[in-house]
Design a protein around this motif. Structure first.
Motif, mmCIF file in Angstrom:
data_model
loop_
_atom_site.group_PDB
_atom_site.id
_atom_site.type_symbol
_atom_site.label_atom_id
_atom_site.label_comp_id
_atom_site.label_asym_id
_atom_site.label_seq_id
_atom_site.Cartn_x
_atom_site.Cartn_y
_atom_site.Cartn_z
ATOM 1 N N TYR A 170 0.833 -1.190 0.000
ATOM 2 C CA TYR A 170 0.000 0.000 0.000
ATOM 3 C C TYR A 170 0.877 1.253 0.000
ATOM 4 O O TYR A 170 1.883 1.322 0.733
ATOM 5 N N ARG A 202 -3.332 4.664 0.695
ATOM 6 C CA ARG A 202 -4.073 3.403 0.812
ATOM 7 C C ARG A 202 -4.368 2.764 -0.542
ATOM 8 O O ARG A 202 -5.247 1.924 -0.663
ATOM 9 N N ILE A 251 -3.354 0.201 -3.504
ATOM 10 C CA ILE A 251 -2.533 -0.991 -3.693
ATOM 11 C C ILE A 251 -1.662 -0.775 -4.927
ATOM 12 O O ILE A 251 -2.150 -0.744 -6.064
ATOM 13 N N ARG A 279 -7.992 1.369 -4.411
ATOM 14 C CA ARG A 279 -7.769 2.144 -3.199
ATOM 15 C C ARG A 279 -8.719 1.634 -2.104
ATOM 16 O O ARG A 279 -9.929 1.567 -2.304
ATOM 17 N N GLU A 285 -9.810 -6.435 -0.428
ATOM 18 C CA GLU A 285 -8.372 -6.682 -0.515
ATOM 19 C C GLU A 285 -8.026 -8.133 -0.216
ATOM 20 O O GLU A 285 -6.872 -8.539 -0.385
#
Length: 497
Positions: free
Chosen positions: A133, A137, A139, A151, A181
């Motif tokens: 990250y 925030r 990826i 995000r 995620e």
């Protein structure tokens, strides 16, 4: 064999012994069983839960720390290997969107250094998913290409990891479908460990990037499962041992209390009877003696029809005199000093004393046992026991029968005397009550005979038990201790008839 009848005196006729009215009985064993089971189960469950949580958390934190140390060591090694300028950290190179903004590092060098580092991350053992990250925030890299560029805006664990600046944040749980995620390339079999490993700036104050590693360490999972089994089995066995150990102690205590309560009630009963025994003796003995003397004088001058009635008077007076004598004997304080008494000789003396009644009732008598057997008792007390048992047996067989006495050795320096008859016997309820004071099945009896037998046997360390069936007869078992020095009697079996 008959026992003495159920002649319970009226409560109002007994002197007050100072005892209050009994309260509702408290069942110690039942309440202990319930309450202790709840307490021990709660404590054992709590200890098991705390222990398993501690083992799992400690194992997870240890594994996470090793993973974090490995990631940070790789990051430092790659920075040194690429010969980057001093003060450059891997955290500022992991966001490819910032490659053109590095003043002292070319985009190609940043890209190659990042690639080498991420290749090591990708090939970590037991990895389900690895994400990197950026500070916003987003990826910027993942082992699952579908996540790159996404995000993550609502992840409390991720935000906490960025704010806390801890070397590693670890937790264990199961996959959640609503967390975008957690798009694993393969589904975990059991639980997985989520590690957040921050990469700081050169001063170690600001988190520049965050490496997220999802792991399913098979060896750790197996050790955790073994720990679960070991902790819960140990907890259950320990709780069970404690419960049954305490249950055994309380059960013994409850039996002892019950026995002491019975003895207390019996003692209070004998105290109450003792208070009236002197009144009974003074009030009845002299009048009965006068009645008998007058009846005997009248018998000499009475006509033949009147003699039958006079004989009835004399027999009833003798019967009442025996009641008074039995009552006084049962209440008389007795010495607990043990003497060596020949049990076989005592049986023979009792048989001779009852010889006329045995013949009159048409009863066949037999004896089996040694010629000599010394036991711990007292001559008068043993005679009282045998007289009560013989009298009950003969009264149970008015139409004849078989009275058998057997003496035999037992293990542990004990001797058993079995006295059995073929009389009318008694019911199960009567059998349960037979040793209670003033309980009897005979009309006109006092009900202290077998209670006195039990009291005497227990005084000298012995015991008495009774088994009976209606219309089949009764068997009484007396267990004596062998008298010290009296173990040399002849042991051959014999019989008397």
């Amino acid at each position: 064999m008959q026992t003495l009848e159920h002649d319970v005196p009226d409560k109002a006729s007994l002197p007050s012994s100072g005892l209050a009215a009994p309260l509702r009985e408290f069942n110690l064993l039942r309440w202990f069983s319930l309450i202790s089971l709840l307490i021990i189960a709660s404590v054992a469950g709590g200890l098991g839960y705390v222990s398993t949580r501690f083992v799992v958390r400690d194992s997870v934190e240890r594994d996470a720390m090793l993973t974090a140390q490995f990631i940070q060591a790789m990051a430092q090694a790659e920075v040194r290997h690429s010969q980057l300028p001093p003060g450059t950290t891997m955290g500022e190179l992991l966001d490819p969107r910032l490659d053109s903004q590095h003043l002292q590092v070319s985009p190609a060098l940043a890209r190659s250094t990042r690639t080498e580092f991420l290749d090591h991350v990708e090939h970590l053992p037991d990895t389900l998913l690895a994400n990197v990250y950026a500070r916003d925030r987003t990826i910027v890299w993942s082992t699952n290409p579908q996540l790159i560029g996404k995000r993550i805006s609502a992840d409390g664990d991720l935000d906490h990891a960025f704010r806390s600046r801890k070397a590693v944040s670890a937790s264990y749980h199961q996959a959640e479908d609503d967390r975008e995620e957690q798009k694993f390339l393969r589904e975990p079999r059991y639980l997985f460990i989520e590690n957040y490993i921050p990469l700081f700036d050169s001063q170690g104050e600001q988190v520049l990037s965050m490496v997220e590693i999802y792991k399913e360490p098979q060896d750790l999972v197996r050790r955790i499962q073994r720990g679960y089994v070991l902790i819960w089995v140990s907890t259950l066995l320990g709780g069970a041992l404690i419960y049954f150990g305490l249950f055994w102690i309380v059960r013994r205590a409850a039996l002892l209390l019950h026995h002491q309560q019975d003895r207390l009630v019996a003692s209070e009963t004998y105290v109450a009877l003792g208070e009236m025994s002197s009144a009974v003796a003074h009030s009845l003995r002299n009048p009965l003696a006068n009645i008998r003397s007058s009846a005997e004088l009248a018998q000499d001058i009475a006509s033949e029809p009147a003699r039958k009635n006079i004989n009835d008077i004399i027999s009833q007076v003798d019967r009442m005199s025996r009641w008074v004598r039995d009552l006084l004997v049962s209440l008389r304080p007795a010495s607990d000093e043990v003497e060596a008494v020949d049990l076989v000789a005592a049986v023979e003396d009792t048989r001779l004393a009852f010889a006329q009644q045995i013949e009159r009732h048409g009863v066949q008598f037999s004896f089996a046992g040694p010629a000599l057997q010394w036991v711990a008792s007292q001559p008068l007390q043993l005679t009282q026991i045998l007289n009560s048992l013989f009298a009950n047996a003969l009264e149970a067989m008015p139409q004849g029968g078989h009275l058998r006495v057997e003496v035999r050795r037992l293990e542990g320096q004990r001797v058993q005397l079995l006295l059995s008859d073929t009389g009318k016997g008694m019911s199960q309820q009567q059998e349960r009550m037979v040793f209670k004071p003033f309980f009897t099945t005979k009309q006109g009896g006092l009900g202290v005979g077998l209670a006195l037998v039990k009291r005497i046997m227990e005084r000298f360390g012995g015991s008495v038990s009774l088994h009976s069936r209606e219309e089949e007869g009764t068997r009484v078992s007396l267990i004596f201790n062998i008298a010290a020095g009296g173990d040399h009697g002849a042991q051959h079996s014999g019989g008397r008839g």
